[in-house]
Design an enzyme around this catalytic site. Structure first.
Site, short mmCIF file in Angstrom:
data_model
loop_
_atom_site.label_atom_id
_atom_site.label_comp_id
_atom_site.label_asym_id
_atom_site.label_seq_id
_atom_site.Cartn_x
_atom_site.Cartn_y
_atom_site.Cartn_z
CG PHE A 186 -2.42 5.14 12.36
CD1 PHE A 186 -3.08 4.06 12.92
CD2 PHE A 186 -2.30 6.31 13.12
CE1 PHE A 186 -3.62 4.13 14.19
CE2 PHE A 186 -2.83 6.38 14.39
CZ PHE A 186 -3.50 5.30 14.93
CD GLU A 187 -1.75 2.93 4.51
OE1 GLU A 187 -1.78 1.72 4.20
OE2 GLU A 187 -2.70 3.71 4.26
CD GLN A 188 5.77 8.06 8.53
OE1 GLN A 188 5.48 8.12 9.71
NE2 GLN A 188 6.73 8.82 8.01
NE ARG A 197 -3.45 0.60 2.54
CZ ARG A 197 -4.38 1.32 1.91
NH1 ARG A 197 -5.06 0.79 0.90
NH2 ARG A 197 -4.64 2.58 2.28
CD GLU A 216 -2.47 7.85 7.86
OE1 GLU A 216 -1.59 7.65 8.71
OE2 GLU A 216 -3.62 7.38 7.97
#
Length: 540
Positions: free
Chosen positions: A366-368, A345, A360
């Site tokens: 969380f999701e960088q 992702r 992000e």
């Protein structure tokens, strides 16, 4: 024997657990919020080490999305019972405040490369667990205990309980076998057995400049444990000018010819503010067993910068330029990313490029999309070429020197609100708990809306950082922005209170799309080039 300069694992490689199987040595170190979890290095001579595996590489073993900075995987313990490798680790979900949510797990494998098993969940009563294999075949789980009622000393001691590998759980009574010394903050336990004695090695004093290795022993595994005549067999706490500071959190190993070595955590501060810009590293010390049955560090308890080892270090390899290309489906083992077990992702490698999917912000828990390698030298150059077409200021991608959300420097390709592409320098103020963003370059530098951009940085002495850029078709790099304080990217500026930041400096590439449209940025290559500088007093 050749003299080798410490550390043996430079850059962010803390909390070493060492193991010998035959002629092969292995060291496992903490990775905290960086994915995949746990670094395991291999050596045949204790001087030259190669990263062979990061075993926690799937969601069922490790999912750190939401783990705060310097949480995640703490203090792994790697052992072998004559048949299988065993790895014990903690995934910390919270560390600040009254409580520690520290979940402990065990995985195993028939070979160091794997396959590594699904984890057994063990407990959440404390962190820094280890596994001891007694000579009668029983296995013992050892970890520190956290007691939120005991203020300010919440480190309650070292607990022992039997582990049943068939049931995959702890069984029988649990006992607090060692409360620690007056130095406090007892953690990092390892058990050994020698000549009828059970030896317990622990870390004390926190992971800062009061850190120490404490040693004790008992005739019975349940104790009571008497403390070593020196109490702390390794520490720099009373020697502020020693080359190796923050010495503690160790583990011991015997060589085939009967020598004993201690590996331990250390840091090499620079600037008068004593900032460890390379984070917490792994060093090694020669030891000896005296006639009184106790282990002593040679020339200790202060750690030595130079140590006699069976072989010399390959310095040519250490100083070599690393030029990374991106083959389809492959990411070089030097690189890691943050937290997520779903890397598809955030990035992919194809057609010789690394493509990051904007997610992000650069400080997300969380999701960088951030892919980076460790800084392992006080002075180095890094560069890449980016192809990115942002539409506004909420899309940005580029080159970053990164520690955590609270301290980083970031040369980013972005766009003004009118769509004009520009270069920006973003940085964190290293403030706790906010991590305020600042812009050292007050006005963005407009660049053409089409074409690749070459981005570069240089760090010298862990003190000064300068960014550079060149547009497509240009050969010479141009300076952009002021000289920045590179020492901010360090444990001491990690945005937390004392003993609260545990990782190390990285350099790499990142991409964010705060519009939520997953804009992509592609990178042609990445170069990491070590540099020698007169200010690097303790460089290898």
């Amino acid at each position: 024997m050749p003299q080798v300069r410490n550390p043996i694992l430079p850059g962010f490689n803390p909390d070493p657990s060492i193991l010998r199987v035959g002629d092969d040595y292995y060291i496992a170190t903490s990775t905290f919020e960086w994915y995949p979890g746990v670094q395991i290095h291999h050596s045949r001579d204790l001087a030259n080490w190669d990263l062979v595996v990061r075993p926690l590489n799937r969601k069922s073993q490790l999912d750190m999305r939401g783990d705060p900075d310097s949480c995640g995987v703490w203090a792994p313990c790697l052992t072998h019972d004559g048949d299988r490798f065993w790895l014990v680790y903690t995934d910390v979900k919270r560390k600040d405040g009254a409580f520690k949510d520290a979940h402990n797990y065990i995985v195993s494998a028939p070979a160091i490369e794997g396959p590594w098993s699904e984890p057994f969940y063990i407990n959440s009563s404390g962190f820094d667990p280890s596994l001891f294999h007694d000579d009668d075949g029983r296995k013992w789980f050892v970890n520190m205990l956290w007691d939120h009622r005991r203020r300010p000393q919440v480190f309650a001691g070292i607990a022992l309980q039997e582990f049943d590998p068939k049931a995959g759980k702890l069984v029988g009574p649990r006992k607090n076998i060692f409360p620690g010394t007056e130095l406090g903050l007892v953690e990092g336990p390892h058990l050994y057995k020698r000549n009828g004695w059970y030896y317990l090695l622990t870390a004390e004093g926190g992971t800062g400049y009061e850190h120490a290795v404490t040693f004790c022993r008992s005739r019975d595994i349940w104790g009571p444990y008497e403390t070593h005549p020196q109490k702390h067999i390794l520490s720099s706490k009373d020697h502020p000018h020693a080359a190796l500071q923050r010495a503690g959190h160790g583990d011991i190993v015997d060589t085939p010819d009967g020598k004993t070595y201690l590996v331990h955590l250390t840091g090499r501060p620079v600037t008068q503010l004593r900032r460890c810009v390379l984070g917490r590293e792994t060093a090694i010390q020669e030891c000896y067993w005296a006639d009184d049955g106790w282990l002593y560090v040679k020339n200790g308890p202060v750690p030595s910068l130079f140590v006699d080892l069976p072989a010399a270090r390959d310095d040519d390899k250490y100083w070599a330029e690393q030029r990374y290309t991106f083959e389809a489906g492959l990411l070089h083992k030097d690189f890691q990313w943050l937290r997520t077990p779903e890397p598809e992702r955030i990035f992919r490698t194809e057609n010789g490029k690394l493509t990051l999917v904007g997610r992000e912000s650069v400080g997300s828990w969380f999701e960088q999309s951030l892919v980076a390698r460790r800084q392992t030298h006080f002075s180095y150059d890094a560069e890449t070429v980016i192809d990115f077409s942002p539409t506004d200021e909420r899309q940005f991608a580029g080159l970053t020197a990164y520690y955590c959300r609270y301290n980083f420097f970031y040369l980013a390709v972005s766009a003004h609100s009118d769509g004009q592409r520009e270069l920006l320098i973003l940085a964190s103020e290293a403030t706790w708990p906010l991590g305020t963003l600042r812009v050292p370059l007050l006005e963005g530098v407009p660049i053409p809306n089409e074409g690749k951009v070459r981005l570069a940085l240089s760090i010298r002495g862990g003190r000064e950082l300068q960014f550079y850029y060149a547009l497509e078709g240009e050969t010479e790099l141009k300076k952009i922005g002021p000289v920045l304080d590179a020492s901010i990217v360090s444990d001491e500026c990690g945005g937390h209170q004392q003993h609260g930041s545990f990782t190390g400096a990285f350099v790499g590439v990142a991409a964010s799309d705060l519009n939520g449209t997953a804009a992509e940025a592609s990178f042609d290559y990445f170069v990491y080039r070590p540099a020698k500088h007169e200010s690097d007093r303790y460089e290898i």
